[in-house]
Write an enzyme that holds these catalytic residues in place. Structure first.
Site, PDB file in Angstrom:
ATOM      1  N   ASP A 265       0.787  -1.378  -0.220  1.00  0.00           N
ATOM      2  CA  ASP A 265      -0.022  -0.172   0.053  1.00  0.00           C
ATOM      3  C   ASP A 265       0.944   1.175  -0.029  1.00  0.00           C
ATOM      4  O   ASP A 265       2.018   1.114   0.178  1.00  0.00           O
ATOM      5  CB  ASP A 265      -1.020   0.169   1.211  1.00  0.00           C
ATOM      6  CG  ASP A 265      -2.171   0.693   1.180  1.00  0.00           C
ATOM      7  OD1 ASP A 265      -2.000   1.575   0.105  1.00  0.00           O
ATOM      8  OD2 ASP A 265      -3.083   0.713   1.725  1.00  0.00           O
TER       9      ASP A 265
HETATM   10  C1  NOJ Z   1      -3.986   4.135  -0.001  1.00  0.00           C
HETATM   11  C2  NOJ Z   1      -5.137   3.161  -0.022  1.00  0.00           C
HETATM   12  O1  NOJ Z   1      -5.068   2.291   1.077  1.00  0.00           O
HETATM   13  C3  NOJ Z   1      -5.182   2.214  -1.199  1.00  0.00           C
HETATM   14  O2  NOJ Z   1      -6.282   1.376  -1.121  1.00  0.00           O
HETATM   15  C4  NOJ Z   1      -4.931   2.770  -2.476  1.00  0.00           C
HETATM   16  O3  NOJ Z   1      -4.873   1.938  -3.702  1.00  0.00           O
HETATM   17  C5  NOJ Z   1      -3.586   3.798  -2.386  1.00  0.00           C
HETATM   18  N1  NOJ Z   1      -3.834   4.526  -1.451  1.00  0.00           N
HETATM   19  C6  NOJ Z   1      -3.481   4.500  -3.718  1.00  0.00           C
HETATM   20  O4  NOJ Z   1      -4.332   5.387  -3.696  1.00  0.00           O
END
Ligand code: NOJ
Length: 793
Positions: A265
């Site tokens: 993530d």
């Molecule tokens: C953080 C989020 O938790 C995730 O789901 C997302 O894909 C990424 N940011 C990118 O925006």
């Protein structure tokens, strides 16, 4: 603040505006794709291999892998999110995960996945950052539950499978996220205060609970061939999820046979060598520093100069032996094989150039400018599908005196701040960028939640707009009050004449980065409903646009309640379809609605004061084991207001009491034969059918409709050889969506796999089939069982 000059520095690398070609329909086997990936890998330098595993820049996509022009590799574009392309113009905002889960309709789950995949591909996005199986929904207040499909692992697993197949059939890689234990937003990632880093919360989950609950839908995802899995922000049993040898190497890649790549993530990587050796294959968003990028003649945006843990650190680690070159080669192979498998090396559309600008504008990092290219319109006829799914995911909770569908009215009043067009525009990212508004925008219908699961709409049909249009057509007048302050203050004096039906639209905003504060609907909803119900006695209908679990303290004061979830861009049309009976409601709850907030006993862990800076203090102990949602209510004898799986129709259904059980597997062994090869999903015997149960479903009413018969399974527990303590009395293990004409009856067969009737034996590290009486219950919700049969295992 980024300037346009910086944007232009990236621009030439994005490729020229291309006419989107049709999917080439390339069909390659995994081994052919792996062969191409290893030939590609053999031509890479060490630095190129490391950069392939490291995000490059921030924007134009949410994640970007740098191109390698000398090998004709144009890089990879990774985009949010699970309800459609988050930052793009002329793309569709689909119904959210929870809405789709509430359809209990495999075909619609697949159709949505496919349509979404087509749009991502045509916008030049190689990877969809979705679908979501974590959070599963342990906490009813969890800020991101709505991004996923259901709090039940079986339903979530089927929805993950169908969605992933849809995405990848369109030629786009799926990314099942967030793996694993990211059940609350509070302290989901580490926080730096005055230079001191406090660690993210640690989700402390035992092995059995992990396997039977939180891992279960990820197993379906791997079985469906997901190209990637995103590891989550939190710690799991004290170790960061993105460096977790046990869950990444042993379970995901070993036990489940996952062949694709694990991506972090965003900024969830907290180490280099440990993470790589712990199973992480790609770090996002990187980004490469300017210096790093220049080593390969790449431009980079000096937007974020925190060094990534990968990039040149990874080449150093390989050179000094702390990461083996074989491990880096495996990372490259894992990243590139899905790319070749899905034919992304051939005729893949370039990133829509309008996207780069919108990405930066949406973060307030650039200004809109007349030079921004017009977006490619990728919506096709997906609006009709959105409308169909949203209506199918709308749950009729109660309907006294058949007030719905609405008939023969001359005068309707629409109440509530969820009814009108949005006051804050067609894109609202939510508290990630505007923490001052934890309830979202005050005025306007809520089509989706906030954060990376949100989406821009090019057109959003509000309920008020759709109802007025219906009124022009059908000849009724529509009055309205959309100011909840007036409703709460009982200031309804503008209403005259008194209406035939009062519709109250409520909303519950929920977003990444925040957990909800209450189970009630937002914006003084209770007073608003009570005052309308007093004016409109016996003819008040409440519609909620909500992320999921709510308390409904006014339940007995209104005639009908409709949970319409987050419907996407056709919000108004889909709810009108249901309210006026053009579509017979067939949605069922993918969670339980309690009578009282206290009926759920899963408080969000929140630490304030000096201890908040103590990493050791942030512990989330999953001591309830397998007992979340309906299993919790059942175990504690708590009667819910509306059971898991509940949903009414304008017709009635029945299930015959004489269900037939037939065993497919004779003399079923307690343990599966050990697998000799690693196949996606793990031991294939677990997925093999062992037992069928057939019953007859009838439409006993006077209109056509769709029933959702559900199969709940009780494993033998009390006998010798039965499942151990900690086993829920009954769990969902089958469902079908069955369309029936009035008076029609059809046979329906549910098929149980070995995994469905097994428990995870911690001692044996294997799925074990218990011995004794297996009870099979068929019904229309967890609380509405119509037929039961017992068979001997
Ligand atoms: C953080 C989020 O938790 C995730 O789901 C997302 O894909 C990424 N940011 C990118 O925006």
């Amino acid at each position: 603040m980024l300037s346009h000059i910086l944007l232009l520095a990236v621009w030439p690398l994005l490729g020229a505006l291309a006419i989107s070609p049709n999917n080439t329909g390339i069909s390659r086997s995994w081994s052919e794709a792996q062969q191409l990936a290893s030939e590609f890998s053999a031509r890479l330098t060490l630095t190129e291999k490391a950069f392939l595993a490291t995000g490059w820049i921030l924007g134009p996509c949410d994640g970007n892998i740098a191109p390698i022009p000398r090998l004709n590799f144009s890089g990879m574009c990774l985009h949010d999110g699970p309800a459609g392309i988050r930052v793009a113009d002329l793309a569709t905002l689909f119904p959210a995960g929870v809405t789709t889960g509430a359809t209990w309709d495999r075909d619609l789950m697949y159709a949505r996945g496919l349509a979404m995949g087509e749009e991502f591909r045509e916008k030049g996005s190689h990877v969809i950052l979705g679908p979501v199986a974590g959070p599963l929904g342990r906490h009813p207040l969890g800020g991101r539950n709505w991004e996923g499909f259901a709090v039940d692992p079986y339903l979530s697993g089927i929805a993950m499978e169908e969605t992933i197949r849809g995405h990848q059939d369109a030629g786009v890689q799926a990314c099942a996220k967030h793996y694993i234990g990211n059940e609350q937003e509070t302290e989901r990632s580490s926080v730096i205060t005055n230079g001191i880093e406090t660690a993210a919360i640690s989700a402390n989950i035992d092995d059995r609970t992990l396997h039977e609950l939180y891992l279960w839908p990820f197993a379906n995802s791997v079985k469906a061939g997901t190209a990637s899995v995103m590891c989550s922000y939190n710690r799991l049993n004290q170790t960061y999820a993105c460096a977790h040898d046990r869950t990444l190497n042993e379970i995901l890649k070993g036990e489940l046979g996952f062949q694709g790549y694990v991506m972090s993530d965003w900024f969830a990587t907290h180490s280099g060598v440990d993470s790589v050796n712990g199973g992480l294959d790609m770090t996002m968003p990187g980004p490469l520093s300017q210096g790093e990028a220049q080593t390969l003649n790449l431009s980079a945006i000096p937007f974020h100069e925190i060094p990534s843990w990968f990039g040149t650190n990874l080449t150093t680690a390989v050179n000094n032996g702390s990461v083996s070159e074989a491990r880096l080669d495996d990372m490259v192979l894992r990243i590139m094989t899905p790319y070749y498998l899905l034919g992304q090396d051939q005729d893949f559309p370039s990133v829509d150039p309008s996207n780069a600008w919108l990405y930066y504008v949406s973060y307030g990092l650039a200004q809109l400018n007349p030079a921004i290219p017009v977006a490619r319109d990728v919506r096709a006829d997906h609006g009709a599908l959105v409308r169909e799914i949203a209506a199918a995911g709308t749950v009729l909770l109660k309907n006294e005196q058949s007030i719905l569908p609405i008939r023969n009215v001359t005068n309707i009043v629409v109440f509530g701040n969820d009814a009108p067009d949005t006051s804050d525009g067609l894109y609202f990212l939510g508290p990630i960028t505007d923490p001052s508004r934890p309830l979202g925008a005050k005025y306007g219908t809520l089509a989706v939640g906030g954060g990376s699961g949100a989406g821009r709409t090019s057109d959003l049909v509000s309920p008020l707009r759709a109802i007025r249009e219906r009124g022009y057509r059908d000849g009724f007048r529509t009055q309205y009050i959309t100011n909840n302050d007036l409703l709460a203050g009982n200031n309804l004096t503008s209403i005259f004449p008194l209406p035939d039906v009062c519709l109250v639209f409520l909303k519950t905003f929920s977003t990444e980065g925040w957990d909800r504060l209450s189970l009630e609907n937002d914006w003084n909803s209770t007073l608003a409903v009570e005052n309308v119900a007093a004016l409109c006695s016996n003819r008040t209908v409440v519609v909620t646009h909500s992320s999921g679990v709510n308390t409904l303290p006014w339940d007995d004061k209104v005639a009908a309640i409709v949970a319409a979830h987050y419907p996407g861009e056709q919000a108004g049309n889909s709810i009108v379809d249901v309210l006026w009976g053009d579509v017979n409601p067939s949605g069922h709850l993918p969670y339980t609605i309690p009578k009282n907030e206290s009926d759920y006993d899963f408080p969000i862990v929140n630490i304030t004061g000096p201890d908040a800076l103590n990493s050791d203090a942030w512990q989330e102990d999953f001591t309830e084991g397998l007992f979340i949602d309906y299993r919790h209510f059942d175990a504690h004898n708590i009667t819910p207001l509306y059971s898991f799986g509940h949903g009414l129709s304008y017709t009635t259904f029945d299930i015959s009491s004489d269900a037939q059980v037939s065993w497919i597997a004779q003399n079923l062994s307690a343990l599966p034969t050990p697998a000799t090869t690693s196949t996606p999903g793990g031991n294939s015997e677990l997925w093999g059918g062992v037992l069928n149960i057939t019953t007859t479903i009838s439409n006993t009413g006077s209109v056509a409709g769709a029933a959702v018969p559900q199969l709940y399974v009780s494993l033998p527990t009390r006998q010798d050889g039965g499942a151990p303590s900690g086993t829920p009395r009954s769990v969902l293990r089958g469902f079908e969506k069955v369309k029936l004409e009035a008076g029609q009856s059809i046979p329906v067969t549910f098929s149980l796999m070995r995994r469905d009737i097994s428990f995870w034996s911690v001692e044996e590290q294997e799925w074990r089939v218990p011995q004794g009486d297996l009870q099979l219950d068929l019904g229309f919700s967890f609380g509405d069982i119509r037929a039961s049969v017992t068979t001997q295992i």
